[in-house]
Design an enzyme around this catalytic site. Structure first.
Site, PDB file in Angstrom:
ATOM      1  CD  GLU A 278       4.421 -15.397  36.967  1.00 32.10           C
ATOM      2  OE1 GLU A 278       5.620 -15.132  37.145  1.00 32.10           O
ATOM      3  OE2 GLU A 278       3.869 -15.282  35.858  1.00 32.10           O
ATOM      4  CD1 TRP A 281       6.025 -18.154  33.861  1.00 31.19           C
ATOM      5  CD2 TRP A 281       7.960 -18.445  32.769  1.00 31.19           C
ATOM      6  NE1 TRP A 281       5.832 -17.815  32.536  1.00 31.19           N
ATOM      7  CE2 TRP A 281       7.001 -17.974  31.849  1.00 31.19           C
ATOM      8  CE3 TRP A 281       9.258 -18.707  32.318  1.00 31.19           C
ATOM      9  CZ2 TRP A 281       7.292 -17.761  30.497  1.00 31.19           C
ATOM     10  CZ3 TRP A 281       9.556 -18.499  30.973  1.00 31.19           C
ATOM     11  CH2 TRP A 281       8.586 -18.038  30.081  1.00 31.19           C
ATOM     12  CD1 TRP A 310      27.483  -8.365  24.300  1.00 36.67           C
ATOM     13  CD2 TRP A 310      25.593  -7.181  24.325  1.00 36.67           C
ATOM     14  NE1 TRP A 310      26.427  -9.254  24.335  1.00 36.67           N
ATOM     15  CE2 TRP A 310      25.261  -8.550  24.357  1.00 36.67           C
ATOM     16  CE3 TRP A 310      24.561  -6.231  24.342  1.00 36.67           C
ATOM     17  CZ2 TRP A 310      23.944  -9.005  24.399  1.00 36.67           C
ATOM     18  CZ3 TRP A 310      23.251  -6.689  24.382  1.00 36.67           C
ATOM     19  CH2 TRP A 310      22.951  -8.056  24.412  1.00 36.67           C
ATOM     20  CG  ASN A 345       8.352 -10.650  36.961  1.00 35.93           C
ATOM     21  OD1 ASN A 345       9.542 -10.938  36.943  1.00 35.93           O
ATOM     22  ND2 ASN A 345       7.500 -11.084  36.051  1.00 35.93           N
ATOM     23  CD1 TRP A 363      22.967 -10.888  27.324  1.00 37.37           C
ATOM     24  CD2 TRP A 363      22.911 -11.837  29.340  1.00 37.37           C
ATOM     25  NE1 TRP A 363      23.534 -12.126  27.207  1.00 37.37           N
ATOM     26  CE2 TRP A 363      23.508 -12.740  28.429  1.00 37.37           C
ATOM     27  CE3 TRP A 363      22.777 -12.230  30.673  1.00 37.37           C
ATOM     28  CZ2 TRP A 363      23.976 -14.004  28.809  1.00 37.37           C
ATOM     29  CZ3 TRP A 363      23.238 -13.484  31.055  1.00 37.37           C
ATOM     30  CH2 TRP A 363      23.829 -14.354  30.118  1.00 37.37           C
ATOM     31  CD1 TRP A 386      18.816 -10.209  34.814  1.00 34.67           C
ATOM     32  CD2 TRP A 386      19.214  -8.777  33.137  1.00 34.67           C
ATOM     33  NE1 TRP A 386      18.816  -8.933  35.340  1.00 34.67           N
ATOM     34  CE2 TRP A 386      19.061  -8.046  34.345  1.00 34.67           C
ATOM     35  CE3 TRP A 386      19.462  -8.087  31.963  1.00 34.67           C
ATOM     36  CZ2 TRP A 386      19.151  -6.647  34.385  1.00 34.67           C
ATOM     37  CZ3 TRP A 386      19.560  -6.697  32.009  1.00 34.67           C
ATOM     38  CH2 TRP A 386      19.408  -6.000  33.193  1.00 34.67           C
TER      39      TRP A 386
END
Length: 480
Positions: A278, A281, A310, A345, A363, A386
Site C-alpha cells: 500500500e 501504491w 457521461w 479503501n 468520475w 478514481w
C-alpha cells in the site's frame, strides 16, 4: 540564516529539508496560508483545519529547538515567490529549503520561487521527502515512467533490497534567535470548522501519528491482509491523513514495518508485506503525477476514454453524495465520508465504480466531491483511485469488471454491522435483507429508506455499451 519552508511536512522527525537547513546554520521556519489556492484545489475544510491543528502542535516542538515559526498569508500561489523573498530580506536569509511536492501547480510555484530567490542572491534547495524514490529514478528499460503497478513495485523492491532510504539526521537544539513565533490562526475564512467528533477522530501531532503506527504494527498488521477489506473492523493503520499532511514520513513507516518483520520484504508477516504494498501504491500515483502531468489537469490518463458519453444526472449525483441511493453499502460509505472526513479503501472503490459505471456520471465529479470532504485528500492517490475505478487510468480495472454493490456488501460486511452504524434506519433488518432492502416494501411506504435510484443489471449493460462504443486506441498507453 537558513529558512525551512514548511508545506505538507508538518513534523520534526525525519524531515529532510528541516535537517538540511539546521545542519547549515541557524534556522527559522515559515508556513504559508493560501486559501484561494486551496479552494481552487477543492481542499476540504477538515483538511485545512487538520493542518492548523498540527501547526499548533508543531510550534512548541520547534520552539523547544529554538526554531521560530513564522506564518504568512497569500491568496494564491502566484504570490508565494514575493512573500518568501520578503521574509528572506527581513531576516537576512541566505538559503531556503523545502521538500518537493508533485503536481503541475506545485512545480510551477516552486520553479517561480526558485527563480526569484536566486535572482536576488538567495539559494534555493529542494529535497526528496514525500517519497522513497525521486520521480524519474524508477523507469522502464525504455526509460519511461511505469504505467502498470506490478512492474513498478517489482523495480522498487529491487532498489529497496539493495539500499533502504535513510532517515534524516535528528535536528539538534540551536542557539536562541531574537525572532518570535507568530500565532497560529484558529480558523481560515472560507473553510467551515469541522465537528468536534471529526476532530476527536483525528487528533493532531507527531506523537499521535507515531502512536498509531506503533499500535498498528503491534496489534493489527498480522491480520491486515484479511481485515483491511472489512469496513466494520478497525483493520487499517488510520495513518493516511498523517501521511498526506506530512505529520509522519513514508520512510519512518517503511523502517518501522521492516523492523517489525525482521527486516524482510518478501517473507515473514503477510500483513507487513501487504501494507508495504500500500505504501508503494501511494508512491506509484505520485510518480504518475510527475510522469503524466495531464492527470493533474483533470484529464483522463487513457486519452481515448475522454470520448465516454457521461450522463448529466444532477439528482442522482446528489443522491450519491448524500448517501441516499437505496443501496445500503453505498449510502453507509458516503455518510461515513461526510461525518468523519474519511472512507474505508474498499468502500472508495465500490462507491467510485457505482458512480462512474452504474450511474455513468463523470468520475471527475466524484473525485471533486472526495477532495472537498477527505481529511486525507491527496491529488495523486485520489485521482489514481478514481481513474482506476472508472477504467480511464493507469493500471485500471478492465471496463467490463463492475462491482455489484450488493454482493460486495454481502462479502465484506456480512453481518451488516457497518451498514447499521451509518444507516440506522435499517438496524431492524436481518443480516440477509440489510444488503438489499428493496424487497421490504413497507420500508418505502413509511419513507424510512430510499428506493434504489438505478437498476443494477440495465445500468451495467449501459456502461458496457458506452465503453465498447469508444474509438479504438492506437496503443495501450495512449495517454499523451
Amino acid at each position: 540564516m537558513q529558512l525551512i519552508w514548511l508545506r505538507n511536512d508538518l513534523r520534526i522527525d525525519d524531515n529532510t529539508a528541516l535537517s538540511a537547513a539546521c545542519e547549515r546554520g541557524p534556522t527559522i521556519a515559515l508556513w504559508l496560508a493560501s486559501p484561494g489556492q486551496w479552494q481552487a484545489h477543492d481542499d476540504a475544510a477538515c483538511k485545512v483545519d487538520f493542518w492548523l491543528r498540527n501547526l499548533r502542535e508543531l510550534r512548541p516542538a520547534l520552539e523547544a529547538l529554538n526554531i521560530p515559526l513564522l506564518i504568512r498569508k497569500v491568496d494564491s500561489w502566484d504570490d508565494v515567490p514575493q512573500a518568501l523573498l520578503a521574509v528572506c530580506r527581513k531576516h537576512q536569509v541566505e538559503a531556503v529549503h523545502w521538500n518537493d511536492e508533485y503536481g503541475v501547480n506545485e512545480q510551477l510555484r516552486d520553479q517561480a520561487t526558485r527563480t526569484l530567490l536566486e535572482k536576488n542572491a538567495v539559494q534555493a534547495h529542494s529535497h526528496l521527502d514525500q517519497l522513497l524514490f525521486r520521480p524519474g529514478t524508477i523507469l522502464t528499460r525504455a526509460g519511461d515512467y511505469f504505467q502498470v503497478f506490478s512492474q513498478f513495485k517489482k523495480t522498487c523492491l529491487e532498489h529497496l533490497h539493495r539500499s533502504l532510504p535513510a532517515l534524516a539526521q535528528r535536528v539538534k537544539r540551536q542557539a536562541p534567535l531574537a525572532i518570535s513565533s507568530d500565532p497560529i490562526p484558529q480558523h481560515i475564512d472560507g473553510f467551515d470548522k469541522p465537528s468536534r467528533a471529526l476532530r476527536d477522530h483525528w487528533p493532531a501531532g507527531e506523537d499521535e501519528a507515531l502512536g498509531r503506527l506503533t499500535r498498528f504494527l503491534d496489534e493489527t498488521v498480522e491480520d491486515y491482509q484479511q481485515l483491511r477489506d472489512l469496513p466494520a473492523k478497525p483493520g487499517t493503520s488510520q495513518l493516511s491523513a498523517y501521511l498526506a499532511a506530512g505529520v509522519i514520513s513514508p520512510r519512518r513507516c517503511l523502517h518501522a514495518a521492516l523492523a517489525s518483520n525482521r527486516g524482510e520484504f518478501d517473507s515473514g508477516s503477510s500483513g507487513v508485506q501487504t501494507w508495504i504494498n500500500e505504501l508503494l501504491w501511494r508512491e506509484f500515483y505520485k510518480h504518475i503525477l510527475t510522469g503524466y502531468p495531464q492527470v493533474s489537469r483533470h484529464r483522463a490518463f487513457r486519452a481515448h476514454t475522454e470520448a465516454l458519453p457521461w450522463r448529466d444526472a444532477p439528482a442522482q449525483l446528489e443522491a450519491w453524495k448524500q448517501g441516499r441511493t437505496g443501496f445500503p453499502i453505498i449510502d453507509a460509505a458516503m455518510r461515513q465520508l461526510l461525518h468523519t472526513g474519511w472512507m474505508h479503501n474498499r468502500l472508495r472503490m465500490i462507491v467510485a465504480m457505482f458512480l462512474s459505471k452504474n450511474l455513468l456520471i463523470d468520475w471527475r465529479k466524484g473525485e471533486q466531491h472526495f477532495m472537498r470532504h477527505l481529511i486525507d485528500g491527496d491529488l495523486a492517490a485520489n485521482n489514481g483511485g478514481w481513474q482506476w475505478s472508472a477504467s480511464t487510468g493507469t493500471d485500471a480495472v478492465p471496463y467490463f469488471r463492475i462491482f455489484n454493490p450488493i454482493t460486495q456488501s454481502q462479502r465484506f460486511d456480512p453481518q451488516g454491522r457497518f451498514i447499521r452504524q451509518w444507516v440506522p434506519e435499517l438496524q431492524a433488518l436481518d443480516d440477509k435483507s440489510i444488503h438489499a432492502p428493496g424487497k421490504a416494501a413497507d420500508l418505502f411506504t413509511d419513507s424510512v429508506y430510499h428506493r434504489p435510484i438505478v437498476d443494477l443489471g440495465s445500468s451495467r449493460q449501459r456502461a458496457l455499451e458506452a465503453f465498447k462504443g469508444l474509438p479504438r486506441r492506437h496503443e495501450e498507453g495512449a495517454a499523451s
